[in-house]
Design a protein around this motif. Structure first.
Motif, mmCIF file in Angstrom:
data_model
loop_
_atom_site.group_PDB
_atom_site.id
_atom_site.type_symbol
_atom_site.label_atom_id
_atom_site.label_comp_id
_atom_site.label_asym_id
_atom_site.label_seq_id
_atom_site.Cartn_x
_atom_site.Cartn_y
_atom_site.Cartn_z
ATOM 1 N N PRO A 36 32.443 29.470 65.593
ATOM 2 C CA PRO A 36 32.739 30.461 64.526
ATOM 3 C C PRO A 36 32.617 31.704 65.188
ATOM 4 O O PRO A 36 31.862 32.070 66.011
ATOM 5 C CB PRO A 36 31.658 30.333 63.478
ATOM 6 C CG PRO A 36 31.251 28.860 63.679
ATOM 7 C CD PRO A 36 31.142 28.507 65.136
ATOM 8 N N ILE A 37 33.774 32.563 64.959
ATOM 9 C CA ILE A 37 33.934 34.003 65.828
ATOM 10 C C ILE A 37 33.747 34.850 64.388
ATOM 11 O O ILE A 37 33.503 36.260 64.846
ATOM 12 C CB ILE A 37 35.007 34.171 66.290
ATOM 13 C CG1 ILE A 37 36.347 34.136 65.409
ATOM 14 C CG2 ILE A 37 34.979 33.198 67.482
ATOM 15 C CD1 ILE A 37 37.637 34.094 66.438
ATOM 16 N N VAL A 38 33.871 34.811 63.269
ATOM 17 C CA VAL A 38 33.922 35.730 62.359
ATOM 18 C C VAL A 38 33.764 35.043 60.865
ATOM 19 O O VAL A 38 34.030 33.999 60.569
ATOM 20 C CB VAL A 38 35.364 36.691 62.375
ATOM 21 C CG1 VAL A 38 36.485 35.663 61.655
ATOM 22 C CG2 VAL A 38 35.551 37.734 61.152
ATOM 23 N N GLU A 39 32.801 36.043 60.138
ATOM 24 C CA GLU A 39 32.545 35.468 58.676
ATOM 25 C C GLU A 39 33.470 36.125 57.973
ATOM 26 O O GLU A 39 33.621 37.510 58.072
ATOM 27 C CB GLU A 39 31.066 35.758 58.336
ATOM 28 C CG GLU A 39 30.029 34.939 59.039
ATOM 29 C CD GLU A 39 28.548 35.249 58.622
ATOM 30 O OE1 GLU A 39 28.751 36.266 58.017
ATOM 31 O OE2 GLU A 39 27.732 34.668 58.875
ATOM 32 N N ILE A 40 34.105 35.444 56.664
ATOM 33 C CA ILE A 40 34.872 36.150 55.831
ATOM 34 C C ILE A 40 34.490 35.977 54.315
ATOM 35 O O ILE A 40 33.692 35.038 54.366
ATOM 36 C CB ILE A 40 36.425 35.802 56.014
ATOM 37 C CG1 ILE A 40 36.472 34.191 55.653
ATOM 38 C CG2 ILE A 40 37.006 36.208 57.268
ATOM 39 C CD1 ILE A 40 38.001 33.615 55.516
ATOM 40 N N ALA A 41 34.928 36.570 53.435
ATOM 41 C CA ALA A 41 34.528 36.414 52.115
ATOM 42 C C ALA A 41 35.717 36.686 51.110
ATOM 43 O O ALA A 41 36.570 37.639 51.276
ATOM 44 C CB ALA A 41 33.408 37.428 51.765
ATOM 45 N N THR A 42 36.001 35.900 50.266
ATOM 46 C CA THR A 42 36.814 35.721 49.207
ATOM 47 C C THR A 42 36.174 35.940 47.673
ATOM 48 O O THR A 42 35.150 35.762 47.702
ATOM 49 C CB THR A 42 37.876 34.824 49.119
ATOM 50 O OG1 THR A 42 37.144 33.553 48.503
ATOM 51 C CG2 THR A 42 38.404 34.465 50.648
ATOM 52 N N ASP A 43 37.007 36.017 46.712
ATOM 53 C CA ASP A 43 36.191 36.039 45.395
ATOM 54 C C ASP A 43 35.379 34.745 45.023
ATOM 55 O O ASP A 43 34.786 34.586 44.136
ATOM 56 C CB ASP A 43 37.333 36.477 44.361
ATOM 57 C CG ASP A 43 38.428 35.596 44.401
ATOM 58 O OD1 ASP A 43 39.034 34.869 45.260
ATOM 59 O OD2 ASP A 43 38.822 35.193 43.112
ATOM 60 N N LYS A 44 35.883 33.623 45.913
ATOM 61 C CA LYS A 44 35.536 32.347 45.467
ATOM 62 C C LYS A 44 34.308 31.790 46.429
ATOM 63 O O LYS A 44 33.432 31.173 45.913
ATOM 64 C CB LYS A 44 36.662 31.234 45.491
ATOM 65 C CG LYS A 44 37.574 31.700 44.279
ATOM 66 C CD LYS A 44 38.841 30.616 44.352
ATOM 67 C CE LYS A 44 39.585 30.789 43.198
ATOM 68 N NZ LYS A 44 40.732 29.954 43.261
ATOM 69 N N VAL A 45 34.583 31.923 47.738
ATOM 70 C CA VAL A 45 33.580 31.643 48.618
ATOM 71 C C VAL A 45 33.276 32.369 50.017
ATOM 72 O O VAL A 45 34.289 33.141 50.018
ATOM 73 C CB VAL A 45 33.971 30.135 48.950
ATOM 74 C CG1 VAL A 45 35.221 30.211 49.740
ATOM 75 C CG2 VAL A 45 32.817 29.233 49.900
ATOM 76 N N ASP A 46 32.346 32.230 50.524
ATOM 77 C CA ASP A 46 32.177 32.716 51.895
ATOM 78 C C ASP A 46 32.410 31.804 53.019
ATOM 79 O O ASP A 46 31.910 30.476 52.653
ATOM 80 C CB ASP A 46 30.787 33.398 52.188
ATOM 81 C CG ASP A 46 30.382 34.692 51.079
ATOM 82 O OD1 ASP A 46 31.564 35.116 50.357
ATOM 83 O OD2 ASP A 46 29.380 34.913 50.950
ATOM 84 N N SER A 47 32.970 31.994 54.091
ATOM 85 C CA SER A 47 33.174 31.048 54.906
ATOM 86 C C SER A 47 33.336 31.689 56.353
ATOM 87 O O SER A 47 33.156 32.981 56.577
ATOM 88 C CB SER A 47 34.410 30.497 54.456
ATOM 89 O OG SER A 47 34.811 29.328 55.696
ATOM 90 N N GLU A 48 33.483 30.735 57.423
ATOM 91 C CA GLU A 48 33.650 31.411 58.722
ATOM 92 C C GLU A 48 35.056 30.736 59.426
ATOM 93 O O GLU A 48 35.648 29.898 59.070
ATOM 94 C CB GLU A 48 32.459 30.679 59.671
ATOM 95 C CG GLU A 48 31.280 31.225 59.340
ATOM 96 C CD GLU A 48 30.096 30.300 59.899
ATOM 97 O OE1 GLU A 48 30.235 29.302 60.550
ATOM 98 O OE2 GLU A 48 29.052 30.678 60.048
ATOM 99 N N ILE A 49 35.410 31.534 60.254
ATOM 100 C CA ILE A 49 36.852 31.109 61.064
ATOM 101 C C ILE A 49 36.495 30.879 62.624
ATOM 102 O O ILE A 49 35.796 31.547 63.041
ATOM 103 C CB ILE A 49 37.974 32.390 60.921
ATOM 104 C CG1 ILE A 49 38.121 32.481 59.493
ATOM 105 C CG2 ILE A 49 39.104 31.898 61.896
ATOM 106 C CD1 ILE A 49 39.172 33.511 59.356
ATOM 107 N N PRO A 50 36.855 29.744 62.888
ATOM 108 C CA PRO A 50 36.526 29.109 64.274
ATOM 109 C C PRO A 50 37.538 29.702 65.276
ATOM 110 O O PRO A 50 38.735 29.885 64.720
ATOM 111 C CB PRO A 50 36.447 27.602 63.935
ATOM 112 C CG PRO A 50 37.313 27.313 63.265
ATOM 113 C CD PRO A 50 37.443 28.426 62.208
#
Length: 425
Positions: A36-50
Motif C-alpha cells: 500500500p502506498i496511499v490511503e484514499i476515501a470516498t463517500d462509501k469506504v476508506d481504502s488503500e491503493i497498492p
C-alpha cells in the motif's frame, strides 16, 4: 529505467473521485509490488491503493486532502527495465508538479473569492443535475464562477447563477440598497453550536439531494404479519448460534424473501441510463448500515439469490461488523442492484427512504410490534395480538409504476406470511 503510472481505480457506480487522505510512502522511497502506498476515501469506504510494481516512488501528483478523479494518474513509480517515455507525455493529471507527500496542503481559498471555471473543473452530480434540469448550456456553464476549493462550482453558485439568469435586474432595483439584515443577539449565538459536516456527511448529503432531483419518488406501504417468523426464530435461534457460531437476526429472513420476490419481478432490479432501462441479472442486495459516527454505509451481498438462509446470516453479520469497524473492501460496497434499510433497529414504524442511485427502488423495514388486528376465519372475525411490521417501498416512477411496486410488495408479504415454520435453516 521506466516509469509506471499509479492510477486512481474505478470504485463502483456513482463514484467519480476520491480524497487522498494519507501518503504511506515517502518520495524517493523504494516499494514492493502490492505494498500500500496511499490511503484514499470516498463517500462509501476508506481504502488503500497498492503499488502496481516494485520500484521507487519518484513523483506524487496530488497532495493529501486533494481530490483526483477516477482514471487520473496520482503517482509515478520508477522501475528497472527499458527506458520509457517521459513522464510529462504520459501524465494526464491536474498538474505536472512533483509534490512531496509531506509538503503542506494549500489553504482553501476564502469564501468571498471566486474564480471562473475551466473545462476541466469537476462538477458534482448535484450541480450537473441542476444544470440539466434548467437546460444550462455549455456556453452558460463557462460563465458560472465557482466559489469552492480550486474554483469548483457549488450548489449555491448554480442557484445564484439561475436567479440572475431568470430574474434580470430592473431600473428600479439596480441601485436599490440591500436592506440591512437583523443582527442576532450574542445571547442567541451562545445558544447555537455550529457543527461542520464531515467529508462523508457532505457527500451523502449531495447524493441524497441528487437522488431526489433525479428520480420522481413514490412510496408504497404494506403491513406484514410476522407472528409465525417471530415464534420460529425464538425457537431455533439458540440452536442456530450453537451450531453455526452466528446470531440469527430477522435481517437474513427478510433478505431471503426479498431476493425471491426480485426474481419474480426483475423490473425492480434495474437502473436507468438515459432512455434505457438496464435490468440486472444478478441480485446484489445493499444493506444500509449505520456507523458509530452517525453516517451511513451500504455494503453489498453479492448474488443473494443463490444464498441459503444460513449463508445469508453469515453474510449479513460479517458485512455489518466490518462496516462498523471500517474494514470493508472496495468490492464490498460496489455493484448493488437493490437496497434494504432496517428502520426497526431504531424502533421506527415506517419511513420514506431515498433511492440509492442509480438503482430504481429501496425497501425500508419497520419495527416488529405486537398489534391488535382483525383475524378472519370461517367462524367469523376475531381480534388477536399479532407481530406486525410495516414495509415501505420507494421507487423511481420513471420506470416503476404503482402496479409493479404494489405487486412486488405484496409478494414479499406473502413469502413472509407463508414462511415454513417447520424448516430448519
Amino acid at each position: 529505467m521506466r516509469n509506471i503510472e499509479v492510477i486512481l481505480p474505478a470504485m463502483g457506480e456513482g463514484i467519480i473521485d476520491a480524497t487522498i487522505t494519507k501518503w504511506l510512502v515517502a518520495l524517493g522511497q523504494n516499494v514492493e509490488e502490492d505494498t500500500p502506498i496511499v490511503e484514499i476515501a470516498t463517500d462509501k469506504v476508506d481504502s488503500e491503493i497498492p503499488a502496481p510494481a516494485a520500484g521507487k516512488l519518484t513523483s506524487v501528483l496530488f497532495k493529501e486532502g486533494e481530490i483526483p478523479k477516477v482514471g487520473q494518474v496520482i503517482a509515478i513509480i520508477e522501475v528497472e527495465g527499458e527506458e520509457d517515455t517521459p513522464i510529462a507525455s504520459k501524465v494526464n493529471s491536474k498538474t505536472s508538479e512533483v509534490i512531496s507527500p509531506t509538503s503542506s496542503i494549500p489553504e482553501n481559498k476564502s469564501a468571498g473569492t471566486t474564480q471562473p471555471i475551466s473545462s476541466d473543473i469537476f462538477l458534482s452530480p448535484l450541480v450537473r443535475s441542476i444544470a440539466k434540469e434548467e437546460n444550462v448550456s455549455n456556453a452558460e456553464m463557462a460563465t458560472v464562477r465557482g466559489s469552492g476549493v480550486d474554483g469548483r462550482v457549488t450548489k449555491e453558485d448554480m442557484l445564484s447563477f439561475l436567479k440572475s439568469r431568470h430574474i434580470a435586474p430592473t431600473k428600479t432595483t439596480q441601485n436599490k440598497p440591500t436592506p440591512a439584515q437583523p443582527t442576532k443577539s450574542s445571547e442567541n449565538l451562545q445558544e447555537i453550536e455550529v457543527v461542520p459536516m464531515d467529508r462523508m456527511r457532505k457527500i451523502i448529503a449531495d447524493h441524497m439531494v441528487m437522488s431526489k432531483q433525479t428520480s420522481p419518488h413514490v412510496t408504497s406501504f404494506i403491513d406484514v404479519d410476522l407472528t409465525g417468523i417471530v415464534k420460529w426464530r425464538d425457537r431455533v435461534k439458540n440452536d442456530f448460534q450453537k451450531k453455526e457460531g452466528q446470531k440469527l437476526t430477522y435481517t437474513p429472513i427478510f433478505f431471503e424473501a426479498i431476493a425471491k420476490a426480485i426474481k419474480e419481478f426483475p423490473g425492480i432490479n434495474a437502473s436507468v441510463d438515459g432512455d434505457r432501462i438496464l435490468l440486472k441479472k444478478r441480485i446484489n442486495l445493499g444493506m444500509a448500515t449505520a456507523l458509530p459516527s452517525g453516517n451511513l454505509i451500504v455494503p453489498v451481498i453479492k448474488n443473494a439469490e443463490h444464498l441459503s438462509l444460513t449463508g445469508m446470516a453469515f453474510a449479513v453479520n460479517d458485512l455489518a461488523e466490518r462496516a462498523r469497524n471500517n474494514n470493508l473492501l472496495l468490492d464490498e460496497i460496489q455493484g448493488g442492484t437493490f437496497t434494504v434499510t432496517n428502520l426497526g433497529a431504531f424502533d421506527t414504524l415506517a419511513g420514506t427512504p431515498i433511492i440509492n442511485q442509480p438503482q430504481v427502488a429501496i425497501l425500508a423495514i419497520g419495527a416488529i410490534k405486537k398489534t391488535p388486528v382483525v383475524i378472519e376465519s370461517e367462524l367469523g372475525d376475531t381480534i388477536g395480538i399479532r407481530s406486525i411490521a410495516i414495509l415501505s417501498l420507494a421507487y423511481d416512477h420513471r420506470v416503476v409504476d404503482g402496479a409493479l411496486g404494489g405487486m412486488f410488495l405484496r409478494r414479499i408479504k406473502t413469502l413472509l406470511e407463508q414462511f415454513d415454520t417447520n424448516r430448519t435453516y
